[in-house]
Design a protein around this motif. Structure first.
Motif, PDB file in Angstrom:
ATOM      1  N   ASN A  62       0.924  -1.314   0.019  1.00  0.00           N
ATOM      2  CA  ASN A  62       0.114  -0.058  -0.128  1.00  0.00           C
ATOM      3  C   ASN A  62       0.897   1.177   0.044  1.00  0.00           C
ATOM      4  N   ASP A  63       2.011   1.347   0.858  1.00  0.00           N
ATOM      5  CA  ASP A  63       2.776   2.311   0.937  1.00  0.00           C
ATOM      6  C   ASP A  63       3.498   2.564  -0.462  1.00  0.00           C
ATOM      7  N   VAL A  64       3.799   1.633  -1.371  1.00  0.00           N
ATOM      8  CA  VAL A  64       4.528   1.779  -2.689  1.00  0.00           C
ATOM      9  C   VAL A  64       3.392   2.270  -3.645  1.00  0.00           C
ATOM     10  N   LYS A  65       2.369   1.639  -3.390  1.00  0.00           N
ATOM     11  CA  LYS A  65       1.236   2.117  -4.371  1.00  0.00           C
ATOM     12  C   LYS A  65       0.765   3.949  -4.251  1.00  0.00           C
ATOM     13  N   ALA A  66       1.032   4.032  -2.852  1.00  0.00           N
ATOM     14  CA  ALA A  66       0.510   5.614  -2.673  1.00  0.00           C
ATOM     15  C   ALA A  66       1.937   6.368  -2.737  1.00  0.00           C
ATOM     16  N   GLY A  67       2.973   5.909  -3.130  1.00  0.00           N
ATOM     17  CA  GLY A  67       4.074   6.637  -3.246  1.00  0.00           C
ATOM     18  C   GLY A  67       4.998   7.137  -2.223  1.00  0.00           C
ATOM     19  N   ILE A  68       4.619   6.356  -0.989  1.00  0.00           N
ATOM     20  CA  ILE A  68       5.331   6.808   0.167  1.00  0.00           C
ATOM     21  C   ILE A  68       6.821   5.953  -0.143  1.00  0.00           C
ATOM     22  N   TYR A  69       6.937   4.992  -0.305  1.00  0.00           N
ATOM     23  CA  TYR A  69       8.057   3.980  -0.306  1.00  0.00           C
ATOM     24  C   TYR A  69       8.214   3.685  -1.880  1.00  0.00           C
ATOM     25  N   SER A  70       9.599   3.141  -2.131  1.00  0.00           N
ATOM     26  CA  SER A  70      10.031   2.689  -3.525  1.00  0.00           C
ATOM     27  C   SER A  70       9.655   1.302  -3.373  1.00  0.00           C
ATOM     28  N   PRO A  71       9.578   0.409  -4.508  1.00  0.00           N
ATOM     29  CA  PRO A  71       9.361  -1.123  -4.438  1.00  0.00           C
ATOM     30  C   PRO A  71      10.344  -1.845  -3.730  1.00  0.00           C
ATOM     31  N   ILE A  72      11.557  -1.203  -3.363  1.00  0.00           N
ATOM     32  CA  ILE A  72      12.671  -1.926  -2.686  1.00  0.00           C
ATOM     33  C   ILE A  72      11.927  -2.373  -1.149  1.00  0.00           C
ATOM     34  N   VAL A  73      11.350  -1.296  -0.566  1.00  0.00           N
ATOM     35  CA  VAL A  73      10.598  -1.624   0.809  1.00  0.00           C
ATOM     36  C   VAL A  73       9.763  -2.912   0.599  1.00  0.00           C
ATOM     37  N   TYR A  74       8.979  -2.980  -0.397  1.00  0.00           N
ATOM     38  CA  TYR A  74       7.955  -4.030  -0.621  1.00  0.00           C
ATOM     39  C   TYR A  74       8.782  -5.472  -0.767  1.00  0.00           C
ATOM     40  N   PHE A  75       9.587  -5.515  -1.604  1.00  0.00           N
ATOM     41  CA  PHE A  75      10.316  -6.566  -1.938  1.00  0.00           C
ATOM     42  C   PHE A  75      11.193  -7.089  -0.781  1.00  0.00           C
ATOM     43  N   MET A  76      11.638  -6.027   0.018  1.00  0.00           N
ATOM     44  CA  MET A  76      12.441  -6.407   1.410  1.00  0.00           C
ATOM     45  C   MET A  76      11.460  -7.041   2.441  1.00  0.00           C
ATOM     46  N   GLU A  77      10.170  -6.555   2.314  1.00  0.00           N
ATOM     47  CA  GLU A  77       9.323  -7.290   3.337  1.00  0.00           C
ATOM     48  C   GLU A  77       8.935  -8.606   2.687  1.00  0.00           C
ATOM     49  N   VAL A  78       8.613  -8.744   1.663  1.00  0.00           N
ATOM     50  CA  VAL A  78       8.383 -10.083   0.916  1.00  0.00           C
ATOM     51  C   VAL A  78       9.363 -11.155   1.299  1.00  0.00           C
ATOM     52  N   HIS A  79      10.599 -10.614   1.262  1.00  0.00           N
ATOM     53  CA  HIS A  79      11.726 -11.535   1.498  1.00  0.00           C
ATOM     54  C   HIS A  79      12.256 -11.598   2.878  1.00  0.00           C
ATOM     55  N   LYS A  80      11.348 -11.243   3.736  1.00  0.00           N
ATOM     56  CA  LYS A  80      11.638 -11.198   5.368  1.00  0.00           C
ATOM     57  C   LYS A  80      12.870 -10.832   5.589  1.00  0.00           C
TER      58      LYS A  80
END
Length: 134
Positions: A62-80
């Motif tokens: 949601n933060d990536v979608k809203a432009g708050i964070y870059s995709p790096i944050v999303y993939f970092m969370e996905v990969h724990k």
């Protein structure tokens, strides 16, 4: 705990007919191994942890979608991963990796740096560049 007291509660392991190796004492007081199909408190803790991880991934999406964070944050969370782990994977200082979490900085990254992140996340550079939280 004694070998006959090893918990055999229903857990995620029992669904796949797997057993967990535990240490217990036999009738002579010697340590031995025993198989357990699960232990309810451990199952509850594991389910809570998985739920927390899923919530963090969804928040990052949601933060990536809203432009708050870059995709790096999303993939970092996905990969724990956390910032320290990701920084060690890509061979950069933590402060620099955190900076790349900003969308404005992320857009300016060169292909070599993008490739480092893509390799760490086991995705293509195009997937990383084009992820918009969808």
């Amino acid at each position: 705990m004694k070998k006959e007291e090893v918990p055999q509660d229903k857990s995620n392991l029992s669904v796949s007919n797997m057993k967990e190796l535990c240490y217990a004492t036999d009738e002579n007081g010697n340590y031995t191994t025993a198989l357990s199909s699960g232990w309810e408190p451990k199952t509850i803790a594991l389910e809570n942890s998985i739920q927390d991880i899923n919530e963090r991934v969804e928040q990052a999406r949601n933060d990536v979608k809203a432009g708050i964070y870059s995709p790096i944050v999303y993939f970092m969370e996905v990969h724990k991963m956390d910032w320290n782990i990701l920084a060690s994977y890509v061979g950069m200082w933590v402060w620099r990796v955190k900076r790349h979490g900003k969308p404005s900085v992320f857009k300016k990254l060169n292909d070599k740096i993008m490739a480092n992140y893509a390799e760490a996340f086991e995705i293509s550079v195009e997937t990383l560049k084009n992820y918009k939280g969808d």
